[in-house]
Scaffold this motif. Sequence first.
Motif, PDB file in Angstrom:
ATOM      1  N   ALA A 146       0.375  -3.498 -60.451  1.00 11.86           N
ATOM      2  CA  ALA A 146       1.799  -3.389 -60.110  1.00 11.86           C
ATOM      3  C   ALA A 146       2.241  -4.555 -59.235  1.00 11.86           C
ATOM      4  CB  ALA A 146       2.065  -2.059 -59.425  1.00 11.86           C
ATOM      5  N   GLY A 147       1.403  -4.936 -58.258  1.00 15.17           N
ATOM      6  CA  GLY A 147       1.765  -6.046 -57.384  1.00 15.17           C
ATOM      7  C   GLY A 147       1.892  -7.353 -58.143  1.00 15.17           C
ATOM      8  N   LEU A 148       0.962  -7.595 -59.104  1.00 14.39           N
ATOM      9  CA  LEU A 148       1.017  -8.824 -59.894  1.00 14.39           C
ATOM     10  C   LEU A 148       2.266  -8.852 -60.770  1.00 14.39           C
ATOM     11  CD1 LEU A 148      -0.346 -11.438 -60.822  1.00 14.39           C
ATOM     12  CD2 LEU A 148      -1.587 -10.098 -62.525  1.00 14.39           C
ATOM     13  N   LEU A 149       2.572  -7.709 -61.416  1.00 13.41           N
ATOM     14  CA  LEU A 149       3.769  -7.653 -62.247  1.00 13.41           C
ATOM     15  C   LEU A 149       5.034  -7.816 -61.422  1.00 13.41           C
ATOM     16  CD1 LEU A 149       2.738  -4.708 -64.597  1.00 13.41           C
ATOM     17  CD2 LEU A 149       2.903  -7.117 -65.214  1.00 13.41           C
ATOM     18  N   LEU A 150       5.037  -7.220 -60.233  1.00 15.50           N
ATOM     19  CA  LEU A 150       6.193  -7.366 -59.350  1.00 15.50           C
ATOM     20  C   LEU A 150       6.372  -8.820 -58.913  1.00 15.50           C
ATOM     21  CD1 LEU A 150       8.462  -5.962 -57.795  1.00 15.50           C
ATOM     22  CD2 LEU A 150       6.841  -5.579 -55.932  1.00 15.50           C
ATOM     23  N   ALA A 151       5.251  -9.509 -58.643  1.00 19.32           N
ATOM     24  CA  ALA A 151       5.333 -10.918 -58.245  1.00 19.32           C
ATOM     25  C   ALA A 151       5.885 -11.773 -59.382  1.00 19.32           C
ATOM     26  CB  ALA A 151       3.961 -11.423 -57.808  1.00 19.32           C
ATOM     27  N   TRP A 152       5.374 -11.547 -60.608  1.00 15.36           N
ATOM     28  CA  TRP A 152       5.887 -12.310 -61.753  1.00 15.36           C
ATOM     29  C   TRP A 152       7.355 -12.002 -62.003  1.00 15.36           C
ATOM     30  CZ3 TRP A 152       4.346 -16.532 -63.837  1.00 15.36           C
ATOM     31  CH2 TRP A 152       2.983 -16.863 -63.867  1.00 15.36           C
ATOM     32  N   GLY A 153       7.738 -10.709 -61.880  1.00  8.76           N
ATOM     33  CA  GLY A 153       9.144 -10.355 -62.062  1.00  8.76           C
ATOM     34  C   GLY A 153      10.039 -11.012 -61.031  1.00  8.76           C
ATOM     35  N   SER A 154       9.599 -11.025 -59.766  1.00  6.51           N
ATOM     36  CA  SER A 154      10.388 -11.681 -58.720  1.00  6.51           C
ATOM     37  C   SER A 154      10.504 -13.177 -58.981  1.00  6.51           C
ATOM     38  CB  SER A 154       9.750 -11.429 -57.354  1.00  6.51           C
ATOM     39  OG  SER A 154       9.683 -10.053 -57.069  1.00  6.51           O
ATOM     40  N   LEU A 155       9.403 -13.794 -59.425  1.00  8.36           N
ATOM     41  CA  LEU A 155       9.421 -15.233 -59.686  1.00  8.36           C
ATOM     42  C   LEU A 155      10.377 -15.578 -60.822  1.00  8.36           C
ATOM     43  CD1 LEU A 155       7.965 -17.996 -59.024  1.00  8.36           C
ATOM     44  CD2 LEU A 155       6.497 -17.475 -60.971  1.00  8.36           C
ATOM     45  N   VAL A 156      10.289 -14.844 -61.939  1.00  9.54           N
ATOM     46  CA  VAL A 156      11.086 -15.171 -63.119  1.00  9.54           C
ATOM     47  C   VAL A 156      12.551 -14.801 -62.911  1.00  9.54           C
ATOM     48  CG1 VAL A 156      11.403 -14.687 -65.567  1.00  9.54           C
ATOM     49  CG2 VAL A 156       9.103 -14.974 -64.652  1.00  9.54           C
ATOM     50  N   ILE A 157      12.797 -13.574 -62.444  1.00  8.74           N
ATOM     51  CA  ILE A 157      14.186 -13.122 -62.312  1.00  8.74           C
ATOM     52  C   ILE A 157      14.891 -13.860 -61.179  1.00  8.74           C
ATOM     53  CG2 ILE A 157      15.639 -11.125 -61.824  1.00  8.74           C
ATOM     54  CD1 ILE A 157      13.537  -9.382 -63.157  1.00  8.74           C
ATOM     55  N   GLY A 158      14.262 -13.898 -60.006  1.00  7.75           N
ATOM     56  CA  GLY A 158      14.880 -14.604 -58.889  1.00  7.75           C
ATOM     57  C   GLY A 158      15.065 -16.071 -59.173  1.00  7.75           C
ATOM     58  N   GLY A 159      14.046 -16.721 -59.759  1.00 10.84           N
ATOM     59  CA  GLY A 159      14.173 -18.135 -60.083  1.00 10.84           C
ATOM     60  C   GLY A 159      15.225 -18.403 -61.140  1.00 10.84           C
ATOM     61  N   GLY A 160      15.268 -17.535 -62.179  1.00 11.97           N
ATOM     62  CA  GLY A 160      16.260 -17.729 -63.235  1.00 11.97           C
ATOM     63  C   GLY A 160      17.680 -17.626 -62.717  1.00 11.97           C
ATOM     64  N   ILE A 161      17.953 -16.608 -61.898  1.00  4.88           N
ATOM     65  CA  ILE A 161      19.302 -16.434 -61.358  1.00  4.88           C
ATOM     66  C   ILE A 161      19.657 -17.562 -60.397  1.00  4.88           C
ATOM     67  CG2 ILE A 161      20.754 -14.928 -59.952  1.00  4.88           C
ATOM     68  CD1 ILE A 161      19.244 -12.559 -61.088  1.00  4.88           C
ATOM     69  N   PHE A 162      18.719 -17.920 -59.523  1.00  2.00           N
ATOM     70  CA  PHE A 162      19.032 -18.947 -58.522  1.00  2.00           C
ATOM     71  C   PHE A 162      19.259 -20.308 -59.163  1.00  2.00           C
ATOM     72  CE2 PHE A 162      17.636 -22.305 -55.614  1.00  2.00           C
ATOM     73  CZ  PHE A 162      18.536 -22.107 -54.576  1.00  2.00           C
ATOM     74  N   PHE A 163      18.339 -20.740 -60.030  1.00  2.00           N
ATOM     75  CA  PHE A 163      18.441 -22.084 -60.591  1.00  2.00           C
ATOM     76  C   PHE A 163      19.578 -22.192 -61.601  1.00  2.00           C
ATOM     77  CE2 PHE A 163      14.023 -22.096 -59.093  1.00  2.00           C
ATOM     78  CZ  PHE A 163      14.030 -23.267 -58.376  1.00  2.00           C
ATOM     79  N   ALA A 164      19.948 -21.077 -62.252  1.00  2.00           N
ATOM     80  CA  ALA A 164      21.011 -21.138 -63.242  1.00  2.00           C
ATOM     81  C   ALA A 164      22.399 -20.964 -62.643  1.00  2.00           C
ATOM     82  CB  ALA A 164      20.786 -20.064 -64.321  1.00  2.00           C
TER      83      ALA A 164
END
Length: 518
Positions: A146-164
């Motif tokens: 769960a922690g690994l999936l949460l980290a990947w989700g935070s990286l992809v979703i947060g990065g996608g919204i911020f950079f876009a």
Amino acid sequence: MKSARSLLPVAFLAAGAVAAYYAVTLCAAALRPYAWEQVRGEILSAESSVSQAGGAGPPFTYRIAYRYAYKGQTHRSEDSGATRDWLEIAVRLRKYPEGGQAAVYVDPGEPGRSRLQQPDPRILLWLLLPFALWAAAAGCRAPRHAGLLLAWGSLVIGGGIFFALVLEPAIRALSASRWLPAVCTVEFSRMSAYPSSGGGQVQAGDVLFSHRLKGVRYRSSRYSLESPDARDSDDEQAVVQALQPGSQTACYYDPHQPEWVVIDRSFPAALLPGLAPLSLFVIGAWVLLRRFLRRMRTESPPLEWPPASPSSRLLEPSVTSAGMFAGCLLVAVIWNAVVAFAVSRVVASWKSGDPDLTLAILVALFGAVGLVLAAGVPYYLLGVFTPRPRIVLTPPAIRLGESTTMQWQFTGRAGKLRRARIYIEGSEWAFWKEKKNRQSHRRELFRRIELLDTGGPVFQGIASIQIPGDTMPTFEGRNFRIVWELKVHGEIPFWTDVNETHRLEVLPAGENREEREL
């Protein structure tokens, strides 16, 4: 409680499936023009207007008429709309001037249907929602991950919204402090009624002001760096009252994009919530980096090293991987900064109508070198995380014709090594000066001693070093040197290889280090 816990992943899966259906449907409908055919068209007219009358609706309108030929037939169409943001109109009018040429995207199934611009690809961000729900379902089914999936989700979703969505306006807001001042004349201001989310109407203020730069008039409706739709309606009444038509006010414009003109260039508060997706990205990246570094820790069994005493010595590499990475990064930054300055000079010469071809060719050559240096930065960064060899000599001094014990161990992920080699090289170095005081040198290898050459994973071992007595000891002279080096080479598939060099001091037979120092 147990049944409810077992139903939670099913609920996330179902919600993700529904979200995926609507997200894919929305994105497919919005991005369908990307499959249309591109033809060349001619801009017939490009007009803009300001509605002086009060009432509801955006006050600024534009109309761009164009024609194009498709499969032997000529079609006419137009791109028109209304907006509160004059910047949208300014960008369109600059991109599609009257009498100019432009790309036109035509629907093959309906040739009379076309458009000048492709849809905004940032709508694909909606696809992140179902993936987030499915990741939550996977985390419920596998709590260990769960922690690994949460980290990947935070990286992809947060990065996608911020950079876009956030990065570009944030950079513009930070650079606004260097914008140039000007005097703007207010052309238009009014309070208008717009539909609200609750079904009623809300009052909002609209303004239009302009300034001249090198004989060109630039208009803007942005009182601040925020979009007019994002401004607080409670403050807009005061803005409209302060900016009466015909009055003048101080404003600021971007020298690189003069259509960006604002009156208040302070950092917009609306961008502060953008730190939330950035924090998600940073947290996810930090968790994944820590997990990666933890996996890079030693996998090899501990080796009982000789105690720290004069009877043993731990060899230090001549250049560490971290040093290579830092050096490459420093050189790449300095080199590409100089190239970037030269590129600006080349662009300025082309814009002035007097291109400097010689400088352009030199910049292209130096830019290619800069790309190679930039590519070396991630290569040497991976080298920081390669297995590290530790080598101990007992006794610490190596004498010609005598044996020395070498204990070696690879720390880190030594199981990834496909081949490991440890060998000693003796070489002669000659130095001399040529014309113009340029120093030259020559290296000749005269002896190589193989100590280890094995395939597959290797962790630790013990070997004996014996340098033949008929060779030469270490010698340091002004024009001549005898250099002995212990080299370690390890091959790792799809990773940076291990390459380390350790300088050795080889003494003549029967001589110790203390005698040499005397």
